[in-house]
Design a protein around this motif. Structure first.
Motif, PDB file in Angstrom:
ATOM      1  N   GLU A 379       0.865  -1.175   0.000  1.00 52.36           N
ATOM      2  CA  GLU A 379       0.000   0.000   0.000  1.00 52.36           C
ATOM      3  C   GLU A 379       0.906   1.230   0.000  1.00 52.36           C
ATOM      4  O   GLU A 379       1.855   1.316   0.780  1.00 52.36           O
ATOM      5  N   SER A 380       0.611   2.185  -0.879  1.00 46.30           N
ATOM      6  CA  SER A 380       1.476   3.356  -0.955  1.00 46.30           C
ATOM      7  C   SER A 380       0.634   4.583  -1.253  1.00 46.30           C
ATOM      8  O   SER A 380      -0.565   4.489  -1.522  1.00 46.30           O
ATOM      9  N   GLY A 383      -1.410   4.339  -4.196  1.00 46.37           N
ATOM     10  CA  GLY A 383      -2.411   3.273  -4.228  1.00 46.37           C
ATOM     11  C   GLY A 383      -1.790   1.902  -3.983  1.00 46.37           C
ATOM     12  O   GLY A 383      -0.599   1.782  -3.734  1.00 46.37           O
ATOM     13  N   VAL A 403       1.210   1.657  10.851  1.00 49.33           N
ATOM     14  CA  VAL A 403       0.032   2.181  10.165  1.00 49.33           C
ATOM     15  C   VAL A 403      -0.227   3.597  10.665  1.00 49.33           C
ATOM     16  O   VAL A 403      -0.620   4.492   9.912  1.00 49.33           O
ATOM     17  N   TYR A 406       1.961   6.103   9.043  1.00 51.45           N
ATOM     18  CA  TYR A 406       1.560   6.268   7.647  1.00 51.45           C
ATOM     19  C   TYR A 406       0.358   7.199   7.548  1.00 51.45           C
ATOM     20  O   TYR A 406       0.291   8.084   6.716  1.00 51.45           O
ATOM     21  N   ARG A 407      -0.566   6.962   8.459  1.00 49.12           N
ATOM     22  CA  ARG A 407      -1.782   7.760   8.457  1.00 49.12           C
ATOM     23  C   ARG A 407      -1.468   9.239   8.685  1.00 49.12           C
ATOM     24  O   ARG A 407      -2.075  10.119   8.106  1.00 49.12           O
ATOM     25  N   HIS A 410       0.329  10.552   5.353  1.00 49.33           N
ATOM     26  CA  HIS A 410       0.023  10.167   3.988  1.00 49.33           C
ATOM     27  C   HIS A 410      -0.625  11.291   3.178  1.00 49.33           C
ATOM     28  O   HIS A 410      -0.322  11.473   2.014  1.00 49.33           O
TER      29      HIS A 410
ATOM     30  N   MET B   1      -9.098   5.527  -3.232  1.00 46.95           N
ATOM     31  CA  MET B   1      -8.450   4.530  -2.380  1.00 46.95           C
ATOM     32  C   MET B   1      -8.857   4.722  -0.926  1.00 46.95           C
ATOM     33  O   MET B   1      -8.838   5.828  -0.406  1.00 46.95           O
ATOM     34  N   THR B   3      -8.207   4.794   2.760  1.00 44.98           N
ATOM     35  CA  THR B   3      -7.027   4.806   3.625  1.00 44.98           C
ATOM     36  C   THR B   3      -7.388   4.373   5.035  1.00 44.98           C
ATOM     37  O   THR B   3      -6.531   4.014   5.811  1.00 44.98           O
ATOM     38  N   GLU B   4      -8.656   4.443   5.356  1.00 46.79           N
ATOM     39  CA  GLU B   4      -9.083   4.082   6.705  1.00 46.79           C
ATOM     40  C   GLU B   4      -9.778   2.730   6.641  1.00 46.79           C
ATOM     41  O   GLU B   4     -10.744   2.562   5.914  1.00 46.79           O
ATOM     42  N   GLY B  25      -0.450  -4.045  16.451  1.00 46.81           N
ATOM     43  CA  GLY B  25      -0.631  -2.803  15.696  1.00 46.81           C
ATOM     44  C   GLY B  25      -2.052  -2.680  15.167  1.00 46.81           C
ATOM     45  O   GLY B  25      -2.682  -1.620  15.256  1.00 46.81           O
ATOM     46  N   GLU B  29      -4.887   0.089  16.297  1.00 50.55           N
ATOM     47  CA  GLU B  29      -5.572   0.893  15.288  1.00 50.55           C
ATOM     48  C   GLU B  29      -7.095   0.757  15.473  1.00 50.55           C
ATOM     49  O   GLU B  29      -7.836   1.739  15.409  1.00 50.55           O
TER      50      GLU B  29
END
Lengths: 611, 351
Positions: A379-380, A383, A403, A406-407, A410, B1, B3-4, B25, B29
């Protein structure tokens, strides 16, 4: 001369059967496996004594409904009268030594024979055994009942060498005696046996394992027999496979076929490989015969070098098993490597389906990683893409290790078209860190949220000086949230602020959140813990100088307005970053909104007053 | 996309992962998503899982934080949540508490009393209270108090909230190790080593704990067997850093080459470990091993994890040993201060 003696086991047989059915065997249906195993052992023993001897097993079913009779016959070594007494004595001993002795398993042929025979009491109220030893002596009959009584007598007639066991089904176990069931079970257990297993039932007879394929013993031959290998796998393992990899170990004493599962599997899914020991099925759910990462295959394995546990359903976890496991793993890995070499599209299909498993393997094995890295999905900020595509963009690959990080970055990274990979999912950050080691000419770099500033434009000190007062007001307002302000220029311009959190401050946030909700006692414990966390636990609020609102806030510092504006920008940033707010922060939000409405209305009133 | 991921997705994903950092992790989350959306029951569920996963993957701090949150919620709405699960995890929290030197003796005792009071209020056997009193007294180096509690808890009835027999037996064994009675250690270990008692973490822990007592009694063959088997069971698991330390302690004396393997394979787990006590023990034994290895194999370069915060030359084993020793001693100091005795530093007397 006929001699018949009524005996009683000097043991608590029902207790033993209880133990067997509750602790040793997974289900009553294993009685058939035990009978087959006994027959196989007997044939093996006779073959050793008479080279070239051709063994065979016959199973006969008669009767109807709930009263079916099964006869299992082999032409193996047979038992002498002394053998019979020996296995009875064995049963006696192991019952006296208690459950553990039974579960630890006997290793002598006769001992196993006896215990195996007892398993038939799970489906039949009587066991009759006729046997003639190949070593000569009279033919013998043994009749046993679950209450522990049995008779032994010599027969008048002389049977040919071998053993016959007769069972009559109990009402509960009738379905284990149905033709179709027995046929399938015999195939499962005996598919690999090198001599015929014949089933006679309702006047029909046929050889159950007539199609035991040659390539099973020489897995290399399987490469050219695709359709046949897949069909065999489907019949034996009950799945429609589309691909497989032959396996062998260096010694050649263990081998098999690894069928690639046609659907993705959960990492935690129980492995269920089917293992044949000396050509007899020993386990339908062997978990420990292949490395953990091999969860994308279901294997048919044959071996003659591992030691079964007492239940004959698993293998002892020992050095030997570890060796076999790692060799099978190597073979599987090699199979994938060959595929990458000669049929990359086949491998690509496999990787797409089992990405997680492939990643697990790649983490352990750099060469394998180098081979397949292009097809692994990540995941980037561009996309969900395959690594090969991302590498082709020719930039440094930045990645986060959680994660959460990243959040945080991003949306900024996306806005600046920076390529960042989310390394927060299992194995991903390890793979990113390893990539330059495995593949040449590629750079990866771990990105920490507080480093996003790399792609920020710095504000020159002379300019920063203009904002000195406003920033001091900001810092003192944000102090109580353990946050400090910094001025940077970044895209998008309509993003006024960005909030980032370091690992420590993340722990502190969690700690304080819990502290707020907890009991007094635990809050004080958490309090003492937070003192132990380094003061590096400061978060940063980046103010975007490209944003008009921020411009105005910074250029017109006001002792009353600026702190409130900063606090509002801070909670706004938390909301944008989807952080759970603590009580203090929620209060700021509520009060701030009310205040701004108040000011807005007042400003309106003032203007009307001027008019 | 997208993201969440939403709460359900995250929890599903987490349930599908094996116990470990990745699963943790996901759960964190999920807890965050639940918090942001004000979904209290979901937030509670996620934290229940966090407590369990964190406890068994070597993240005692994360477990403590999540549990504290849960307990507060439970007290506000006791009818909403299941007390048995919560009280069961209270035991895990108490078992790890002493690892944090910032938590004072008094606080630990207060928590123990809180635990006892709650157990009583739900009608559970007092055995658990005395058993944890026994454990905490051992942690604090208070062997006399441990002895009293030992007698006390053994006289009480087990119930469904008691720890399993294998775990209790392992703690009893630890008591005899601390008292220094190796014969008694062996006696206590017998039912575990014979395989009559086991659970998720036993005999894993036992096989490493028993090494030094066997060594002192001169039973090397038996010890070697347990070492090999024990290491096979725990290799690569974050939860067993203290067991790696016990393995090193033994291997320093008997097979330093194998010790170096264990050190190189486990250091990456120890360096980031959240339990400062386990990390201290590991670093202390690493220091001892490196000194021995420097004598045996001069010029050997230790393979350090890429992210290991050591600037020096990994080929200078003595210097490296100093680094490990200094870290361990600093930790031991903190524990001694909190405990008010030299119980912890005396474990490291050879470092």
């Amino acid at each position: 001369m006929t001699a018949s003696n009524e005996y009683r086991f000097q043991v608590n047989l029902s207790g033993m059967i209880q133990i067997l059915s509750n602790h040793l065997y997974s289900s009553p249906k294993v009685f058939l496996r035990e009978l087959m195993q006994n027959a196989t052992d007997a044939i093996t023993a006779r073959t050793e004594a008479e080279p070239g001897f051709q063994g065979e097993v016959r199973v006969e079913l008669t009767g109807t409904g709930e009263h079916r009779t099964m006869m299992v016959e082999d032409n193996g070594i047979g038992l002498t009268e002394a053998d019979i007494h020996e296995f009875l004595a064995m049963i006696g001993q192991s019952s006296k030594r208690g459950q553990q002795a039974l579960l630890d398993g006997e290793t002598s042929f006769i001992g196993r024979f006896g215990i195996g025979l007892l398993s038939c009491f799970m489906v039949s109220h009587e066991i009759v055994m006729l046997t003639q030893s190949a070593k000569g002596g009279p033919s013998m009959e043994w009749r046993g009942k679950p209450d522990g009584t049995y008779t032994i007598r010599q027969l008048d007639t002389q049977l040919s060498p071998g053993t016959k066991v007769y069972l009559r089904s109990t009402p509960d176990a009738a379905h284990y005696f149905e033709t179709e069931y027995v046929n399938e079970a015999l195939f499962y257990y005996g598919a690999l046996l090198p001599y015929p297993v014949t089933l006679h039932s309702d006047g029909v007879q046929h050889i159950v394992n007539s199609q035991s394929p040659t390539w099973l013993m020489e897995p290399e031959l399987a490469r050219g027999r695709r359709a046949e290998v897949l069909a065999f796998g489907e019949r034996l393992l009950g799945e429609k496979f589309q691909d497989y990899i032959p396996l062998t170990t260096a010694s050649g004493r263990t081998g098999g076929i690894a069928y690639v599962l046609p659907h993705a599997v959960n990492l935690n899914a129980k492995r269920s490989h089917r293992v044949y020991l000396k050509r007899m099925l020993i386990s339908e759910k062997a978990e420990n015969i292949l490395p953990d990462w091999a969860f994308f295959v279901k294997c048919l394995i044959w071996t003659d070098e591992l030691q079964p546990t007492a239940s004959r359903e698993h293998f002892y976890e020992n050095e030997k098993l570890e060796e076999v496991r790692s060799e099978l793993g190597d073979a599987l890995r090699q199979g994938l490597a060959d595929m990458a070499e000669s049929q990359p599209e086949r491998l690509q299909k496999l990787i797409r389906l089992h990405a997680l498993s492939m990643k697990a393997l790649a983490v352990q094995d750099q060469e394998f990683y180098a081979m397949i890295h292009r097809w692994l999905p990540f995941e980037s900020t561009r996309g969900h893409r395959e690594l090969g595509e991302l590498m082709d963009e020719g930039e440094t690959l930045y990645f986060t290790t959680s994660v959460d990080e990243y959040r945080q970055i991003h949306h900024v990274a996306s806005a600046q078209s920076m390529l960042v990979i989310n390394g927060g999912y299992i194995y991903d950050s390890d793979l990113m860190a390893m990539l330059p080691l495995a593949v040449q000419h590629v750079k990866t770099e771990r990105l920490q949220p507080d480093e996003v500033s790399m792609s920020f434009t710095d504000v020159p000190p002379s300019e920063r000086n203009q904002y000195y007062d406003a920033l001091r007001l900001a810092d003192s307002a944000l102090q109580r949230f353990r946050c400090r302000a910094e001025v940077k220029g970044f895209k998008p311009a309509d993003l006024p602020v960005l909030f980032t959190l370091s690992q420590e401050s993340s722990t502190l946030r969690a700690l304080e959140k819990a502290s707020e909700e907890s009991t007094e006692l635990f809050s004080s414990v958490l309090g003492s813990l937070s003192s132990g966390i380094s003061s590096a636990g400061y978060s940063t609020l980046y103010l975007n100088i490209n944003n008009p609102i921020i411009q105005r806030v910074l250029t017109s510092p006001d002792a009353q307005m600026t702190p409130i504006a900063m606090e509002m920008l801070y909670v706004n940033a938390l909301m944008m970053g989807h952080y759970a707010m603590n009580r203090q922060e929620l209060e700021v939000l509520n009060q701030g909104i009310v205040r701004f409405i108040d000011w807005g209305l007042r400003a309106n009133m003032d203007r009307k007053g001027d008019a | 996309m997208k993201t969440e991921m939403d709460f359900e997705d995250l929890m599903d994903e987490a349930y599908g992962l094996p116990n470990g950092t990745a699963k943790l992790g996901m759960l964190e989350e999920a807890a965050r998503v639940a918090d942001v959306h004000g979904m209290e029951e979901e937030a509670y569920e996620a934290r229940s899982e966090i407590v369990e996963t964190a406890t068994f993957c070597g993240y005692p701090m994360k477990a403590l934080i999540a549990f504290s949150w849960q307990l507060g919620k439970f007290d506000q709405q006791p009818e909403q949540y299941d007390e048995e699960t919560l009280m069961w995890s209270y035991k895990w929290i108490l078992g790890e508490l002493s690892s944090f030197p910032e938590v004072s003796r008094d606080k630990m005792m207060e928590l123990l009393e809180d635990f006892g009071r709650r157990f009583k209020s739900f009608g559970y056997s007092e055995r658990s209270y005395w058993y944890y009193r026994f454990r905490i007294s051992m942690d604090l180096g208070d062997l006399e108090e441990a002895g009293n509690s030992y007698t006390k808890f053994r006289s009480m009835d087990r119930d469904f909230m008691s720890d399993c027999e294998a775990c209790e037996q392992d703690e009893i064994m630890r008591y005899w190790i601390l008292v220094g009675d190796d014969e008694k250690v062996l006696e206590a270990a017998k039912p575990i080593l014979k395989g009559r008692m086991s659970c998720a973490e036993i005999p894993h822990l036992t096989l490493s704990e028993i090494l030094m007592p066997l060594y002192r009694l001169g039973k090397m063959d038996e010890a070697d067997k347990h070492q090999a088997k024990g290491y096979r069971m725990i290799k690569g698991h974050n939860d067993f850093v203290q067991s790696f330390a016990e393995q090193l302690d033994y291997l320093v004396r008997t097979n330093p080459a194998k010790g170096i393997d264990v050190l190189e394979e486990s250091l990456v787990l120890a360096m980031d470990h959240e339990d400062p006590f386990a990390k201290m023990m590991f670093y202390a034994r690493a220091a001892q091993l490196l000194r021995r290895w420097a004598d045996e194999s001069p010029g050997y370069r230790l393979r350090l994890p890429a992210s290991f915060p050591y600037e020096g030359d990994p080929g200078d084993l003595r210097k490296l040993a100093e680094y490990f020793a200094a870290h361990a001693k600093a930790s031991a100091e903190k524990y001694d201060q909190r405990n008010g005795n030299h119980h912890v530093s005396s474990m490291l007397s050879e470092v």
